[in-house]
Scaffold this motif. Structure first.
Motif: not given
Ligand code: MCA
Ligand code: AMP
Length: 494
Positions: A420-436
């Motif tokens: 991995v050279r660069e990384a960014a993490v976000t949350g996305e809506p998920d019906a089961d987990l709320g956010e994935r």
């Protein structure tokens, strides 16, 4: 202060206190087992507990609290980096475990102390009398003494240890007893993990403080919920993902609907329960799920009351003893109860933590000058005082399955992977987990990028399985502004 668990000294000796699967302990047995732990840890300073979902975890925590010793609950699935951080930060003198536990090498030189099987007669020492006249340790701890140090994620950096005083545990549990008419007659069922406030403080210490019972499922599933509610349990605690799975299962499972219909109280917390899931559960069972709102740092702040109007999409009213206000960005305190003026929730009360362990900077930043904790949660208040949470100030916090996860710690872990050279993490809506959790990566070698499973395993091994990315997306470069800061909005994140 008065005892955290009066029922251990009272007359409820033969009543079942704890049940995990087919193993259970009465108050008399719990008194003997935890009294022996208290003896063992009396001079230990601070202890960690390897918080597997087993009887011995509850015994270890109660025993340490009886001795006035602070407990650091550890996620038994913690990866090596997370575990090393928590241990070096909290410096426990030993780690209490269930018998037969194999501790990982990452524990370093901290001594593991396996407990005897909790029901074992080895606990039954002659000098322990759980009926009040014997030698359960005197409760000499002060109410400001730490009871628990619970690790919680921030937006950047490794998790911080929230120091929870004994006063906060007692205050929050007594306020919930008032709001929920929670008594020693209640039998609680849940399958929550025991290294966070929800499962441990509310879900284990709560019933024990009331002199009631808890039945822990070991792991959550709808069959276990149905079985226990049909078998006399009166309350269910869960995170929204669990209620979502219940809502999904209900149409094909009339037995589950009947079991939920019998419960006295269904409580959801740790994240917002979508109105659609509220509605599906009510339609199938006739029951309303009530929500309460809290944080690791504040324990519980608000709840819909058992005698109040349940209103999906709200977290109810401030609990007794909790001062709650909404504050605008510029510091203006909102006075409107209009259902639309949005401000940050700030709270003050006996339920609050005292500090982030060893982090005076972070502690000072978290409080206002007059001792109110800035929650970072944005809310409105309706005309009758009901609080509705509408968002979160920090864009880099993700709530997945009810766990709070900082984008920064996952980004740091991903960057430690050679592919991995660069990384960014976000949350996305998920019906089961709320956010994935979504990982956006620029591979070191675009022709041979690491596989998604490899990156998920890497994060699970370094941090914890629930912090692993569920989706990995590859980019040639991360979108950055003129200052070089990653523009997460351009990634579809917050
Ligand atoms: C999967 N697994 C892996 C990997 N992939 N393990 C290692 N490496 C991998 N790559 C394992 C997982 O560890 C897990 O094991 C199993 O596969 C399934 O994983 P997962 O899909 O993540 O679990 P799930 O079944 O979907 O979990 C949903 C859940 C869980 C049960 C709802 O998210 C949960 O327990 N949430 C509760 C969070 C909570 O208590 N929050 C309170 C904090 P295994 O199944 O064996 O574990 S908030 C709080 O305390 C405040 C005060 C408040 O307000 O309450
Ligand atoms: P934690 O730091 O893991 O204890 O999570 C605390 C956060 O969970 C809070 O700051 C809220 O954002 C969220 N939370 C807890 N309960 C609720 C709820 N009933 N509705 C919405 N968000 C909640």
């Amino acid at each position: 202060m008065s005892s955290l668990f009066p029922a251990l000294r009272g007359g409820s000796g033969e009543r079942v206190a704890l049940r995990f699967g087919d193993r259970s302990l009465t108050y008399a047995e719990l008194g003997a087992a935890s009294g022996a732990v208290a003896d063992r840890v009396r001079d230990a300073g601070r202890v960690a507990v390897w918080a597997t979902p087993e009887l011995e975890t509850a015994v270890a925590v109660v025993g340490a609290l009886l001795a006035g010793v602070a407990v650091v609950p550890l996620n038994p699935k913690s990866g090596e980096k997370e575990l090393a951080h928590i241990l070096s930060d909290s410096t426990p003198s030993l780690v209490l475990t269930a018998p037969g536990t194999r501790l990982p090498a990452a524990l370093g030189d901290v001594t593991g102390v396996p407990l005897a099987r909790a029901e074992s007669r080895a606990w039954g020492r002659a000098d322990v009398d759980v009926h009040g006249t014997g030698t359960l340790p005197e409760d000499r701890a002060a109410e400001t003494d730490p009871a628990l140090i619970v690790y919680t994620s921030g937006t950047t950096g490794p998790p911080k240890g929230a120091v929870l005083p004994r006063r906060a545990v007692a205050a929050t549990l007594d306020a919930l007893a008032d709001a929920w008419q929670w008594t020693g007659d209640d039998v609680l069922v849940h399958g929550l993990p025991l290294f966070h406030v929800h499962g441990l403080v509310l879900g284990v210490l709560g019933p024990l403080r009331r002199g009631g019972s808890v039945r822990h499922l070991g792991r959550f599933d709808t069959e276990g919920v149905a079985r226990e509610l049909n078998g006399g349990a009166t309350m269910l605690f869960g995170v929204p993902t669990m209620y979502h799975r219940i809502a999904e299962a209900l149409p094909g499972d009339p037995g589950l609907a009947k079991a939920l219909g019998r419960a006295r109280l269904l409580v959801s917390g740790s994240a917002a329960l979508p109105v659609h899931d509220h509605e599906r559960i009510t339609a199938a069972t006739g029951q309303r799920v009530i929500e309460r709102y809290g944080m690791t740092e504040t324990l519980m702040n608000t709840s819909v009351r058992a005698d109040g109007e349940p209103r999906p999409g709200t977290v109810g009213v401030p609990l007794p003893g909790v001062e709650l206000r909404l504050v605008e960005e510029d510091g203006t305190v909102l006075t409107a109860y209009d259902g639309e003026s949005v401000g940050e929730i700030q709270v003050r009360g006996p339920n609050l933590f005292t500090e982030y362990l060893g982090r005076p900077d972070a502690t000072a930043a978290a409080f206002t000058a007059d001792g109110r904790f800035r929650t970072g949660d944005m809310a409105v208040r309706e005309a009758d005082g009901y609080v509705r949470i509408v968002g979160r100030k920090a864009t880099d916090l993700i709530k997945s399955g009810g766990y709070k996860i900082g984008a920064g710690e996952i980004e740091n872990a991903l960057l430690e992977h050679p592919g991995v050279r660069e990384a960014a993490v976000t949350g996305e809506p998920d019906a089961d987990l709320g956010e994935r959790i979504v990982a956006w990566i620029v591979p070191a070698d675009p022709h041979e990028p690491p596989s998604d499973a490899e990156l998920a395993d890497h994060v699970a091994r370094r941090l914890a399985p629930h912090k692993r990315p569920r989706v990995v997306r590859h980019l040639e470069a991360l979108p950055r502004n003129d200052m070089g800061k990653i523009m997460k909005r351009a990634l579809g994140g917050a």
